[in-house]
Design a protein around this motif. Structure first.
Motif, PDB file in Angstrom:
ATOM      1  N   ASP A  23       0.857  -1.180   0.000  1.00  0.00           N
ATOM      2  CA  ASP A  23       0.000   0.000   0.000  1.00  0.00           C
ATOM      3  C   ASP A  23       0.891   1.226   0.000  1.00  0.00           C
ATOM      4  N   ALA A  24       0.307   2.368  -0.342  1.00  0.00           N
ATOM      5  CA  ALA A  24       1.110   3.588  -0.432  1.00  0.00           C
ATOM      6  C   ALA A  24       0.250   4.798  -0.098  1.00  0.00           C
ATOM      7  N   TYR A  25       0.890   5.784   0.527  1.00  0.00           N
ATOM      8  CA  TYR A  25       0.250   7.052   0.888  1.00  0.00           C
ATOM      9  C   TYR A  25       1.167   8.181   0.459  1.00  0.00           C
ATOM     10  N   ARG A  26       0.559   9.301   0.050  1.00  0.00           N
ATOM     11  CA  ARG A  26       1.342  10.434  -0.456  1.00  0.00           C
ATOM     12  C   ARG A  26       0.818  11.740   0.128  1.00  0.00           C
ATOM     13  N   ILE A  27       1.773  12.646   0.342  1.00  0.00           N
ATOM     14  CA  ILE A  27       1.460  13.995   0.796  1.00  0.00           C
ATOM     15  C   ILE A  27       2.386  14.948   0.036  1.00  0.00           C
ATOM     16  N   THR A  28       1.895  16.140  -0.247  1.00  0.00           N
ATOM     17  CA  THR A  28       2.719  17.156  -0.892  1.00  0.00           C
ATOM     18  C   THR A  28       3.180  18.144   0.165  1.00  0.00           C
ATOM     19  N   ASP A  31       8.552  22.030   1.265  1.00  0.00           N
ATOM     20  CA  ASP A  31      10.006  22.029   1.459  1.00  0.00           C
ATOM     21  C   ASP A  31      10.699  21.446   0.228  1.00  0.00           C
ATOM     22  N   ALA A  32      11.200  22.301  -0.643  1.00  0.00           N
ATOM     23  CA  ALA A  32      11.819  21.859  -1.895  1.00  0.00           C
ATOM     24  C   ALA A  32      13.185  21.219  -1.680  1.00  0.00           C
ATOM     25  N   LYS A  33      13.771  21.379  -0.498  1.00  0.00           N
ATOM     26  CA  LYS A  33      15.108  20.826  -0.232  1.00  0.00           C
ATOM     27  C   LYS A  33      15.064  19.488   0.507  1.00  0.00           C
ATOM     28  N   LEU A  34      13.891  18.992   0.793  1.00  0.00           N
ATOM     29  CA  LEU A  34      13.738  17.750   1.547  1.00  0.00           C
ATOM     30  C   LEU A  34      14.232  16.566   0.719  1.00  0.00           C
ATOM     31  N   ASP A  35      15.099  15.740   1.312  1.00  0.00           N
ATOM     32  CA  ASP A  35      15.515  14.506   0.648  1.00  0.00           C
ATOM     33  C   ASP A  35      14.870  13.321   1.372  1.00  0.00           C
ATOM     34  N   ALA A  36      15.089  12.129   0.833  1.00  0.00           N
ATOM     35  CA  ALA A  36      14.413  10.943   1.367  1.00  0.00           C
ATOM     36  C   ALA A  36      14.800  10.655   2.810  1.00  0.00           C
ATOM     37  N   VAL A  86      18.063   0.849   7.845  1.00  0.00           N
ATOM     38  CA  VAL A  86      18.021   1.374   6.479  1.00  0.00           C
ATOM     39  C   VAL A  86      18.783   0.395   5.596  1.00  0.00           C
ATOM     40  N   LEU A  87      18.105  -0.083   4.560  1.00  0.00           N
ATOM     41  CA  LEU A  87      18.690  -1.094   3.677  1.00  0.00           C
ATOM     42  C   LEU A  87      19.364  -0.471   2.458  1.00  0.00           C
ATOM     43  N   SER A  88      18.814   0.633   1.979  1.00  0.00           N
ATOM     44  CA  SER A  88      19.426   1.337   0.855  1.00  0.00           C
ATOM     45  C   SER A  88      18.879   2.754   0.834  1.00  0.00           C
ATOM     46  N   GLU A  89      19.650   3.642   0.194  1.00  0.00           N
ATOM     47  CA  GLU A  89      19.140   5.010   0.074  1.00  0.00           C
ATOM     48  C   GLU A  89      19.843   5.785  -1.020  1.00  0.00           C
ATOM     49  N   THR A  90      19.058   6.667  -1.590  1.00  0.00           N
ATOM     50  CA  THR A  90      19.533   7.699  -2.503  1.00  0.00           C
ATOM     51  C   THR A  90      18.862   8.981  -2.018  1.00  0.00           C
ATOM     52  N   PRO A  91      19.195  10.124  -2.575  1.00  0.00           N
ATOM     53  CA  PRO A  91      18.483  11.341  -2.158  1.00  0.00           C
ATOM     54  C   PRO A  91      16.975  11.275  -2.431  1.00  0.00           C
ATOM     55  N   GLN A  92      16.566  10.479  -3.411  1.00  0.00           N
ATOM     56  CA  GLN A  92      15.144  10.386  -3.765  1.00  0.00           C
ATOM     57  C   GLN A  92      14.408   9.218  -3.114  1.00  0.00           C
ATOM     58  N   ARG A  93      15.136   8.209  -2.620  1.00  0.00           N
ATOM     59  CA  ARG A  93      14.466   7.015  -2.075  1.00  0.00           C
ATOM     60  C   ARG A  93      15.267   6.413  -0.931  1.00  0.00           C
ATOM     61  N   LEU A  94      14.535   6.077   0.137  1.00  0.00           N
ATOM     62  CA  LEU A  94      15.122   5.353   1.258  1.00  0.00           C
ATOM     63  C   LEU A  94      14.283   4.095   1.470  1.00  0.00           C
ATOM     64  N   VAL A  95      14.952   2.959   1.594  1.00  0.00           N
ATOM     65  CA  VAL A  95      14.276   1.685   1.844  1.00  0.00           C
ATOM     66  C   VAL A  95      14.745   1.181   3.201  1.00  0.00           C
ATOM     67  N   ALA A  96      13.787   0.893   4.074  1.00  0.00           N
ATOM     68  CA  ALA A  96      14.086   0.365   5.404  1.00  0.00           C
ATOM     69  C   ALA A  96      13.212  -0.866   5.636  1.00  0.00           C
ATOM     70  N   VAL A 111      10.779  10.721  -2.472  1.00  0.00           N
ATOM     71  CA  VAL A 111      10.595  12.174  -2.565  1.00  0.00           C
ATOM     72  C   VAL A 111      10.770  12.544  -4.035  1.00  0.00           C
ATOM     73  N   ALA A 112       9.777  13.271  -4.595  1.00  0.00           N
ATOM     74  CA  ALA A 112       9.824  13.652  -6.011  1.00  0.00           C
ATOM     75  C   ALA A 112       9.247  15.049  -6.183  1.00  0.00           C
ATOM     76  N   PRO A 113       9.774  15.806  -7.127  1.00  0.00           N
ATOM     77  CA  PRO A 113       9.253  17.157  -7.372  1.00  0.00           C
ATOM     78  C   PRO A 113       7.763  17.131  -7.710  1.00  0.00           C
ATOM     79  N   ALA A 114       7.059  18.140  -7.224  1.00  0.00           N
ATOM     80  CA  ALA A 114       5.631  18.296  -7.505  1.00  0.00           C
ATOM     81  C   ALA A 114       5.378  19.763  -7.850  1.00  0.00           C
ATOM     82  N   ASP A 115       4.163  20.075  -8.277  1.00  0.00           N
ATOM     83  CA  ASP A 115       3.830  21.442  -8.687  1.00  0.00           C
ATOM     84  C   ASP A 115       4.140  22.477  -7.613  1.00  0.00           C
TER      85      ASP A 115
END
Length: 162
Positions: A23-28, A31-36, A86-96, A111-115
């Motif tokens: 399942d997945a949940y999203r919020i906008t 904070d444009a500088k937020l990383d995963a 934490v199993l893996s991470e990039t600035p855009q994705r963290l997997v735990a 974390v991905a750019p949005a409007d």
């Protein structure tokens, strides 16, 4: 702040091959500088009291079955976020997540750019191994949904001082 349930958009085979649940949940957020990692720290580093009570109850109930109460034993070179290695991470994705004898689970923070800022998405994947895993997943599902939404909402709060 609107938290939306969305269709999971992760490659299940690369994150948790064979996962039967996602399942997945999203919020906008603005904070444009937020990383995963920063998003995951905001989501998992603070636990509301009612969630702590549910986790304490869960830990008491599963202790006789030998189930893990945290992933601390599985801590990786990437460290921990809350209870999760934490199993893996990039600035855009963290997997735990971690593996147990009844089920394996992963939580993915994207974390991905949005409007108007960035979309932060949490995806949960679960692979059950036996009847105990299936029963456990069924029992916690109503609570999982409430907890997932509540914790994701914390990403809008400023980071806690260190």
């Amino acid at each position: 702040m609107t938290i939306r349930e969305i269709e999971p958009d992760v490659d299940r085979d690369s994150v948790l091959a064979g996962a039967q649940f996602a399942d997945a949940y999203r919020i906008t957020v603005t904070d444009a500088k937020l990383d995963a990692r920063s998003a995951a720290e905001r989501i998992f580093s603070s636990t509301p009291n009612w969630v702590k009570m549910l986790l304490d109850l869960r830990n008491t109930m599963v202790a006789p079955f030998g189930l893990k109460t945290s992933g601390a034993d599985d801590a990786s070179t990437h460290g921990m976020i809350g209870l999760f290695p934490v199993l893996s991470e990039t600035p855009q994705r963290l997997v735990a997540g971690f593996n147990d004898h009844h089920l394996d689970f992963r939580v993915v923070v994207d974390v991905a750019p949005a409007d108007r800022g960035q979309d932060v998405t949490t995806t949960t994947l679960v692979l059950t191994h036996n009847w105990l895993g299936r029963a456990y997943l069924g029992a916690i599902m109503p609570f999982h949904r409430m907890i997932a939404k509540t914790l994701l909402g914390q990403v809008c709060q400023p980071p806690a001082p260190r």
